[in-house]
Design a protein around this motif. Structure first.
Motif, PDB file in Angstrom:
ATOM      1  N   LEU A 102     -62.941 -91.393 -33.779  1.00 49.65           N
ATOM      2  CA  LEU A 102     -62.980 -90.004 -34.221  1.00 49.65           C
ATOM      3  C   LEU A 102     -62.838 -89.106 -32.998  1.00 49.65           C
ATOM      4  CD1 LEU A 102     -65.864 -90.133 -36.856  1.00 49.65           C
ATOM      5  CD2 LEU A 102     -63.394 -90.145 -37.267  1.00 49.65           C
ATOM      6  N   LYS A 103     -61.619 -88.641 -32.753  1.00 47.95           N
ATOM      7  CA  LYS A 103     -61.361 -87.816 -31.575  1.00 47.95           C
ATOM      8  C   LYS A 103     -60.220 -86.866 -31.885  1.00 47.95           C
ATOM      9  CE  LYS A 103     -58.123 -91.193 -29.662  1.00 47.95           C
ATOM     10  NZ  LYS A 103     -57.745 -92.031 -28.529  1.00 47.95           N
ATOM     11  N   TYR A 104     -60.100 -85.838 -31.054  1.00 46.15           N
ATOM     12  CA  TYR A 104     -58.997 -84.889 -31.215  1.00 46.15           C
ATOM     13  C   TYR A 104     -57.686 -85.556 -30.804  1.00 46.15           C
ATOM     14  CZ  TYR A 104     -62.476 -81.206 -31.808  1.00 46.15           C
ATOM     15  OH  TYR A 104     -63.505 -80.442 -32.268  1.00 46.15           O
ATOM     16  N   TYR A 119     -56.733 -79.835 -38.081  1.00 44.85           N
ATOM     17  CA  TYR A 119     -57.550 -78.648 -38.356  1.00 44.85           C
ATOM     18  C   TYR A 119     -58.001 -78.624 -39.817  1.00 44.85           C
ATOM     19  CZ  TYR A 119     -58.649 -73.741 -39.228  1.00 44.85           C
ATOM     20  OH  TYR A 119     -59.265 -72.587 -39.617  1.00 44.85           O
ATOM     21  N   PHE A 120     -57.077 -78.896 -40.733  1.00 47.86           N
ATOM     22  CA  PHE A 120     -57.387 -78.864 -42.167  1.00 47.86           C
ATOM     23  C   PHE A 120     -58.419 -79.932 -42.528  1.00 47.86           C
ATOM     24  CE2 PHE A 120     -56.059 -80.010 -46.629  1.00 47.86           C
ATOM     25  CZ  PHE A 120     -56.591 -78.878 -47.222  1.00 47.86           C
ATOM     26  N   THR A 121     -58.313 -81.100 -41.899  1.00 45.80           N
ATOM     27  CA  THR A 121     -59.267 -82.185 -42.173  1.00 45.80           C
ATOM     28  C   THR A 121     -60.674 -81.788 -41.753  1.00 45.80           C
ATOM     29  OG1 THR A 121     -57.512 -83.825 -41.850  1.00 45.80           O
ATOM     30  CG2 THR A 121     -59.786 -84.611 -41.742  1.00 45.80           C
ATOM     31  N   PHE A 122     -60.823 -81.231 -40.547  1.00 44.14           N
ATOM     32  CA  PHE A 122     -62.145 -80.802 -40.092  1.00 44.14           C
ATOM     33  C   PHE A 122     -62.659 -79.616 -40.920  1.00 44.14           C
ATOM     34  CE2 PHE A 122     -61.016 -83.166 -36.196  1.00 44.14           C
ATOM     35  CZ  PHE A 122     -62.182 -83.908 -36.050  1.00 44.14           C
ATOM     36  N   VAL A 139     -58.133 -68.255 -39.493  1.00 47.93           N
ATOM     37  CA  VAL A 139     -58.473 -68.830 -38.182  1.00 47.93           C
ATOM     38  C   VAL A 139     -57.352 -69.743 -37.697  1.00 47.93           C
ATOM     39  CG1 VAL A 139     -60.084 -70.359 -36.974  1.00 47.93           C
ATOM     40  CG2 VAL A 139     -60.954 -68.620 -38.530  1.00 47.93           C
ATOM     41  N   TRP A 140     -56.696 -70.447 -38.636  1.00 46.77           N
ATOM     42  CA  TRP A 140     -55.571 -71.296 -38.236  1.00 46.77           C
ATOM     43  C   TRP A 140     -54.459 -70.465 -37.610  1.00 46.77           C
ATOM     44  CZ3 TRP A 140     -53.284 -75.393 -36.625  1.00 46.77           C
ATOM     45  CH2 TRP A 140     -51.897 -75.489 -36.687  1.00 46.77           C
ATOM     46  N   LYS A 141     -54.174 -69.288 -38.189  1.00 46.01           N
ATOM     47  CA  LYS A 141     -53.112 -68.443 -37.626  1.00 46.01           C
ATOM     48  C   LYS A 141     -53.415 -68.061 -36.181  1.00 46.01           C
ATOM     49  CE  LYS A 141     -52.776 -65.485 -41.200  1.00 46.01           C
ATOM     50  NZ  LYS A 141     -52.273 -64.380 -42.050  1.00 46.01           N
ATOM     51  N   ARG A 142     -54.689 -67.825 -35.883  1.00 44.92           N
ATOM     52  CA  ARG A 142     -55.078 -67.487 -34.509  1.00 44.92           C
ATOM     53  C   ARG A 142     -54.901 -68.694 -33.583  1.00 44.92           C
ATOM     54  NH1 ARG A 142     -58.349 -63.085 -33.733  1.00 44.92           N
ATOM     55  NH2 ARG A 142     -59.612 -64.148 -32.165  1.00 44.92           N
ATOM     56  N   ASN A 166     -57.449 -88.027 -45.241  1.00 46.02           N
ATOM     57  CA  ASN A 166     -56.800 -87.412 -44.079  1.00 46.02           C
ATOM     58  C   ASN A 166     -57.138 -88.105 -42.770  1.00 46.02           C
ATOM     59  OD1 ASN A 166     -55.704 -85.649 -45.860  1.00 46.02           O
ATOM     60  ND2 ASN A 166     -56.759 -83.838 -45.129  1.00 46.02           N
ATOM     61  N   PHE A 167     -58.325 -88.689 -42.677  1.00 45.96           N
ATOM     62  CA  PHE A 167     -58.653 -89.446 -41.468  1.00 45.96           C
ATOM     63  C   PHE A 167     -57.716 -90.649 -41.307  1.00 45.96           C
ATOM     64  CE2 PHE A 167     -62.993 -87.441 -41.268  1.00 45.96           C
ATOM     65  CZ  PHE A 167     -62.826 -86.923 -39.992  1.00 45.96           C
TER      66      PHE A 167
END
Length: 660
Positions: free
Chosen positions: A192-194, A217-220, A260-263, A526-527
């Motif tokens: 589990l890592k970025y 991002y969507f998964t987290f 927040v995703w757009k940012r 998604n993982f």
């Protein structure tokens, strides 16, 4: 002073192969010679000014069996000029991001005349693809050697060669060393890592990096929904009035995560340079055809096609076809409900455990049929959108996405809306939603990753055996790499991947107050999706060409639209619950008015949140504004310089007139 290609030597005796062109086995020699000349010819003569040679053995002789495989590359100077032509943005020594120009190349960070790493391999392959796609017919009436393959001014040569079957495929080569490093930091060790998004961008380009960034991002972002939904599922299943809190959280959650995703996306794409790339005047897409003329805006020579013809094709052919497909989808849905009634009747008559399992069979069959229909419709939508002859790739993608989204939305969710608002059977709604979600996730994992990976492993074994049998003296590494990669499947882009996430978002948000466990299933899927998609990109499909992107495009709007629809559906479902109806036993009109008022209030809150959260962080806004200011100042100075030069010329002209 602008540097032109004709003023520089862009030829090299040997070069690093970046792109492979595979011709059909029976292509005539005059066709090969013509194609070679067009690729290596100077830009001013209508060529691409690239480097081109057949796949060679170490004695510099054409490999007999693979004489229709050709390698394409470019000199360093050609690449740098190509980077300027396509508008690549790079970081300068003063830490600002600016469009690269060959004349000011020394001002860019990391540039050195002896350094070949300034442009990534993905960027170099994108430049070559751009040049090949913009090879267009001028005076040719046909492809030499193939009188049936007609050409007319402005026609894309590569597109015509592909549709005529003369060129089988064009694909970029993998960099095995860089790929191995990427795999080691990406998916080979399950943890589990970025994800290494910047490395993915460096190897595959911005479009694919943005997809994996959004997937992560969507998964987290789904984890809070899963954590909150789990106790609702376990402890307060039938208390729909308690779901008001959960539905309200769903509304705020769906709005905030998209903003927040757009940012975050703006941060990434500014760092990569694509946020600043000029996309206003795109080049015509390779499939666009028309009569060669002058673009009145850019002044460039390009194919022109009347807009009214395109509109006629859209409204008289494409629109009726889409409506017919939607009707067929609804017809299949009604067959599914007939199967549900049959299974329920059978269970009520027998009451056995076998018939209780049979209750899930219609939903499973319907989920499989939905996946098949979605894929068949996708092919038809691609054909129609291509036939509509859109000038820009962005317009083509927008029309294709609209067609596919409308059909997929109806095909996947129509049965759930029918169960919820016509049959009003919440138990059947939960069962159908769970079955559709889980079945679609399993099918996607099998079809998109496991099956292609198994087929690719089998092909790899066959290639190695063939290599050993040939006992060839060729450069075995390059030879085997080209043979192996040319048989790999072609990655068709991020469309299907985003579509899968879009439908998943719909399952999670549209009926969250009925089945809050959907988010937990989405997180688990998604993982594994991150790793299976990474494996698919690295080992199953050919390396795709890099495509610069500044955002996820029209998919952002699609997700935002889905979140708006979810507000309406959740409010309606809560208003239909027995607990809420018990509050208004006499007046249903009052209940409807209150539900509508709450729904409007929640939508107002949603739009206020979207407005309050800026799309770009403050420091990005400042940098963009500063660049715009500097551009205006530079333009002003240039105009002042011209005015000054003109004023200096006036006394000379007046002096000559007096002398005369």
């Amino acid at each position: 002073m602008k540097v032109t290609l004709s003023a520089l030597n862009t030829s090299e005796s040997s070069f690093t192969p970046l792109v492979v062109i595979e011709l059909a086995q029976d292509v005539k020699e005059e066709t090969k010679e013509w194609l070679k000349n067009r690729i290596i010819a100077k830009k001013e003569d209508g060529g691409a000014q690239l480097l081109f040679r057949p796949l060679l053995n170490k004695y510099e002789q054409e490999t007999l069996e693979n004489q229709n495989l050709y390698l394409v590359g470019a000199s360093k100077i050609r690449m740098l000029l190509g980077a300027e032509a396509v508008g690549l943005v790079k970081e300068c020594n003063d830490n600002t991001m600016r469009a690269f120009t060959y004349r000011t190349r020394q001002n860019f960070k990391g540039f050195d005349d002896n350094n070949d790493d300034f442009l990534t391999m993905a960027e170099c392959q994108f430049i070559i693809k751009h040049e090949l796609e913009n090879l267009r017919a001028k005076d040719e009436k046909m492809i030499p050697g193939y009188p049936q393959a007609k050409l007319y001014p402005g026609k894309s040569l590569l597109r015509r060669l592909l549709t005529s079957g003369i060129v089988i495929q064009v694909f970029p080569l993998h960099d095995n060393e860089a790929l191995k490093k990427l795999e080691d930091s990406w998916y080979t060790r399950f943890a589990l890592k970025y994800q290494p998004i910047d490395r993915i961008r460096g190897y595959f380009g911005e479009t694919i990096a943005l997809y994996f960034g959004f997937l992560e991002y969507f998964t987290f972002a789904l984890i809070p929904m899963a954590v909150i939904g789990l106790p609702y599922y376990l402890f307060v299943w039938e208390d729909y009035d308690k779901y008001v809190i959960f539905a309200s959280f769903n509304l705020i959650w769906s709005t905030v995560i998209l903003e927040v995703w757009k940012r975050g996306c703006a941060n990434m794409t500014y760092r990569w340079g694509t946020l600043l790339m000029k996309r206003k005047f795109e080049e015509p897409r390779p499939g666009f055809h028309g009569v060669l003329g002058i673009n009145p805006i850019t002044g460039k020579e390009e194919p022109l096609y009347p807009s009214y013809k395109r509109q006629l094709r859209i409204y008289l052919v494409s629109l009726p076809f889409v409506c017919l497909c939607l009707y067929f989808s609804l017809y299949v849905m009604m067959i599914y409900f007939d199967l549900e009634v049959w299974a329920l009747g059978l269970h009520e008559n027998s009451g056995s455990e076998w018939t209780s399992v049979l209750l899930y069979v219609p939903s499973i069959i319907y989920a499989i049929v939905i996946e098949i229909m979605n894929r068949l419709y996708r092919y038809a939508a691609e054909f129609l959108t291509s036939w509509e002859n859109h000038r820009l790739e962005s317009a083509y993608q927008n029309h294709l996405i609209l067609k596919v989204l409308v059909f997929n939305f109806l095909n996947c969710f129509a049965s759930l809306f029918y169960i919820a608002f016509v049959l009003k059977d919440m138990k059947l709604l939960r069962q159908s939603l769970a079955t559709l979600l889980i079945t679609s996730q399993i099918l996607n994992q099998i079809v998109e990753s496991l099956l292609p990976y198994w087929l690719q492993r089998k092909h790899g074994v066959r290639v190695k055996r063939k290599m050993q049998a040939l006992k060839t003296d060729s450069d075995a590494t390059l030879y085997e790499q080209v043979i192996l990669e040319k048989e790999m499947g072609t990655y068709l882009g991020t469309f299907d991947d985003y579509l899968e996430l879009f439908l998943q978002f719909g399952y999670v948000s549209l009926f969250s107050c009925v089945y809050p466990l959907a988010a937990a299933f989405a997180v688990l899927n998604n993982f594994t999706e991150v790793n299976s998609d990474a494996l698919k990109m690295c080992r199953v499909f050919k390396r795709p060409f890099s495509e610069p992107s500044a955002s996820i495009g029209v998919w952002q709007l699609a997700f935002e639209t889905m979140s708006v629809i979810s507000v309406v559906t959740n409010c309606a479902l809560i208003g239909m619950s027995p607990q809420v109806n018990a509050i208004f036993p006499e007046s249903k009109a009052d209940l409807i008015l209150i539900v509508v008022a709450v729904e409007h209030a929640l939508l107002a809150l949603k739009f206020i949140l979207a407005f309050a959260i800026p799309d770009k962080p403050r420091h990005i806004q400042v940098k963009l504004a500063r660049l715009e200011f500097e551009s205006l100042e530079a333009l002003k100075q240039q105009q002042m310089k011209l005015v000054t030069e003109n004023l200096k010329e006036e006394p000379k002209e007046s002096g000559k007139e007096k002398a005369t």
